[in-house]
Design a protein around this motif. Structure first.
Motif, PDB file in Angstrom:
ATOM      1  N   GLY A 282      -0.877  11.548 -11.660  1.00 17.58           N
ATOM      2  CA  GLY A 282      -0.364  10.725 -10.577  1.00 17.58           C
ATOM      3  C   GLY A 282      -0.833  11.170  -9.217  1.00 17.58           C
ATOM      4  O   GLY A 282      -0.095  11.060  -8.228  1.00 17.58           O
ATOM      5  N   GLY A 283      -2.003  11.699  -9.162  1.00 20.38           N
ATOM      6  CA  GLY A 283      -2.520  12.247  -7.912  1.00 20.38           C
ATOM      7  C   GLY A 283      -2.962  11.198  -6.920  1.00 20.38           C
ATOM      8  O   GLY A 283      -3.257  11.532  -5.759  1.00 20.38           O
ATOM      9  N   TYR A 284      -3.136   9.946  -7.359  1.00 19.69           N
ATOM     10  CA  TYR A 284      -3.556   8.893  -6.432  1.00 19.69           C
ATOM     11  C   TYR A 284      -2.316   8.099  -6.011  1.00 19.69           C
ATOM     12  O   TYR A 284      -1.585   7.567  -6.855  1.00 19.69           O
ATOM     13  CB  TYR A 284      -4.583   7.985  -7.108  1.00 19.69           C
ATOM     14  N   PHE A 285      -2.048   8.031  -4.712  1.00 19.51           N
ATOM     15  CA  PHE A 285      -0.827   7.420  -4.202  1.00 19.51           C
ATOM     16  C   PHE A 285      -0.900   5.900  -4.122  1.00 19.51           C
ATOM     17  O   PHE A 285       0.124   5.238  -4.122  1.00 19.51           O
ATOM     18  CB  PHE A 285      -0.491   7.996  -2.826  1.00 19.51           C
ATOM     19  N   THR A 286      -2.179   5.377  -4.079  1.00 27.92           N
ATOM     20  CA  THR A 286      -2.326   3.918  -4.025  1.00 27.92           C
ATOM     21  C   THR A 286      -3.370   3.477  -5.026  1.00 27.92           C
ATOM     22  O   THR A 286      -4.260   4.241  -5.431  1.00 27.92           O
ATOM     23  CB  THR A 286      -2.774   3.452  -2.622  1.00 27.92           C
ATOM     24  N   GLN A 287      -3.259   2.208  -5.418  1.00 26.59           N
ATOM     25  CA  GLN A 287      -4.251   1.632  -6.326  1.00 26.59           C
ATOM     26  C   GLN A 287      -5.625   1.589  -5.651  1.00 26.59           C
ATOM     27  O   GLN A 287      -6.650   1.790  -6.306  1.00 26.59           O
ATOM     28  CB  GLN A 287      -3.809   0.226  -6.740  1.00 26.59           C
ATOM     29  N   ARG A 288      -5.598   1.312  -4.336  1.00 23.50           N
ATOM     30  CA  ARG A 288      -6.875   1.240  -3.600  1.00 23.50           C
ATOM     31  C   ARG A 288      -7.606   2.582  -3.642  1.00 23.50           C
ATOM     32  O   ARG A 288      -8.818   2.644  -3.856  1.00 23.50           O
ATOM     33  CB  ARG A 288      -6.576   0.822  -2.157  1.00 23.50           C
ATOM     34  N   GLU A 289      -6.882   3.658  -3.455  1.00 27.13           N
ATOM     35  CA  GLU A 289      -7.494   4.991  -3.504  1.00 27.13           C
ATOM     36  C   GLU A 289      -8.062   5.264  -4.898  1.00 27.13           C
ATOM     37  O   GLU A 289      -9.169   5.803  -5.046  1.00 27.13           O
ATOM     38  CB  GLU A 289      -6.452   6.040  -3.138  1.00 27.13           C
ATOM     39  N   ARG A 294     -12.807   5.645  -8.423  1.00 27.88           N
ATOM     40  CA  ARG A 294     -13.416   5.268  -9.706  1.00 27.88           C
ATOM     41  C   ARG A 294     -14.751   4.559  -9.472  1.00 27.88           C
ATOM     42  O   ARG A 294     -15.730   4.790 -10.178  1.00 27.88           O
ATOM     43  CB  ARG A 294     -12.453   4.352 -10.480  1.00 27.88           C
ATOM     44  N   GLU A 295     -14.789   3.645  -8.475  1.00 31.68           N
ATOM     45  CA  GLU A 295     -16.025   2.901  -8.186  1.00 31.68           C
ATOM     46  C   GLU A 295     -17.150   3.849  -7.775  1.00 31.68           C
ATOM     47  O   GLU A 295     -18.304   3.659  -8.161  1.00 31.68           O
ATOM     48  CB  GLU A 295     -15.769   1.888  -7.067  1.00 31.68           C
TER      49      GLU A 295
END
Length: 349
Positions: A282-289, A294-295
């Motif tokens: 759960g290290g990424y706080f937003t889906q955008r991040e 990933r991209e």
């Protein structure tokens, strides 16, 4: 009609003029003696020419030898010297007993044996080398000519030959040829130059052109035979050199890019592992991040895959060039064997 019978004429006595016959015979005798005396002096000063003439009278050229003389445009004098040298075409074994060389990567195709004043020619059977034998025959005939020239003639023509050599001092092939002769036949530089210039150089001084006109009717046609047969080797040498340059460049780029590809994938794999762990925790706080990270990894992987495809294409190109090089090397080996250059074996130094 009365038959008429002429009265017989009285017998006449022929009176010779005193001394006329004797004077005439004596005069003829003097002329004969003078003529023989002149011939005797000529014979004494031209013993080699007389000896050559007897050899030519007795020599029966084969159809092939005669064709060499014809196609190389030998004049009557050139043909005379050629036949006076009793040229013979030899197979490898018999030829090497007369004209062998211990120098590596050198093909001996003919030789003029000074002691016997005889020419030996190697039997070149490769159709790709059409014209080569005629050039060799002409080259050796010019050795026979040089052998029969006086010291005065040598002194007159030598500076002209050296001038032609100096004009080609920047030609690597010519320089290499002369280096070989310096090693194989020390002291015969001018002799060899006389044969090389006459059979291989298109543009020479008018004085030399006049000299060689004694031996060849159309020297330029002979030089063209040399250029055509020599091109068989030079074209392959150029092709081999170009392929070697291409493969060297390709290999360098392939090796460098393959190192980049491997290190790039090592780094990518480490980052993917880190990304997955961070995502699991759960290290990424937003889906955008998450999506941006990933991209970035996907783009890096695509770039590495593109690099690998490029490497694979260059490897295929490299392999194709190597196959071409193998074919050319096989051709060169065949050509070398046809000009009396045999491949080295184990133990050769």
């Amino acid at each position: 009609m009365t038959d008429f019978e002429p009265a017989p004429l009285p017998e006449q006595k022929v009176r010779a003029r005193p001394g006329f016959g004797r004077i005439l015979l004596a005069s003829l005798g003097i002329i004969l003696v003078v003529a023989l005396g002149g011939a005797g002096a000529w014979v004494l000063t031209h013993q080699q020419r007389v000896s050559d003439q007897f050899v030519v009278w007795q020599y029966e050229p084969t159809a092939t030898i005669a064709a060499y003389a014809e196609r190389s445009t030998m004049t009557g004098e050139g043909r005379f010297l050629f036949y006076a040298s009793r040229p013979s075409i030899e197979s490898t074994e018999s030829f090497d007993t007369h004209c062998a060389s211990d120098i590596e990567d050198v093909g001996i195709l003919g030789c003029y044996v000074h002691g016997d004043r005889k020419i030996f020619l190697f039997n070149v059977t490769d159709d790709r080398l059409d014209g080569l034998e005629e050039v060799v025959a002409a080259h050796e005939m010019l050795h026979a000519a040089w052998d029969r020239m006086s010291d005065t003639d040598h002194a007159a023509i030598s500076p002209l030959l050296e001038a032609e050599a100096s004009a080609r001092a920047g030609d690597p092939a010519f320089v290499k040829t002369m280096e070989y002769y310096a090693k194989a036949e020390p002291g015969e530089r001018l002799n060899e130059l006389h044969s090389i210039v006459g059979t291989e150089f298109a543009d020479i001084s008018p004085e030399l052109e006049s000299h060689y006109a004694t031996f060849f009717g159309e020297r330029q046609a002979l030089v063209q035979l040399h250029l055509t047969s020599d091109a068989v080797f030079t074209e392959r040498q150029v092709a081999i050199s170009n392929i070697v340059d291409q493969t060297t460049t390709l290999k360098s780029s392939i090796d460098a890019d393959y190192i980049s590809y491997n290190s790039g994938y090592d780094s990518l794999n480490a980052d993917i592992t880190s990304f997955n762990l961070q995502a699991d925790e759960g290290g990424y706080f937003t889906q955008r991040e998450f999506d941006d990270r990933r991209e970035e990894l996907v783009i890096r992987q695509a770039d590495l895959d593109t690099l690998y495809t490029s490497i694979a294409e260059r490897v295929t190109q490299y392999d194709g060039l190597v196959a071409q090089l193998d074919d050319l090397n096989a051709e060169v080996t065949e050509l070398n064997q046809s000009i009396n250059i045999r491949p080295r074996t184990e133990g050769d130094s």
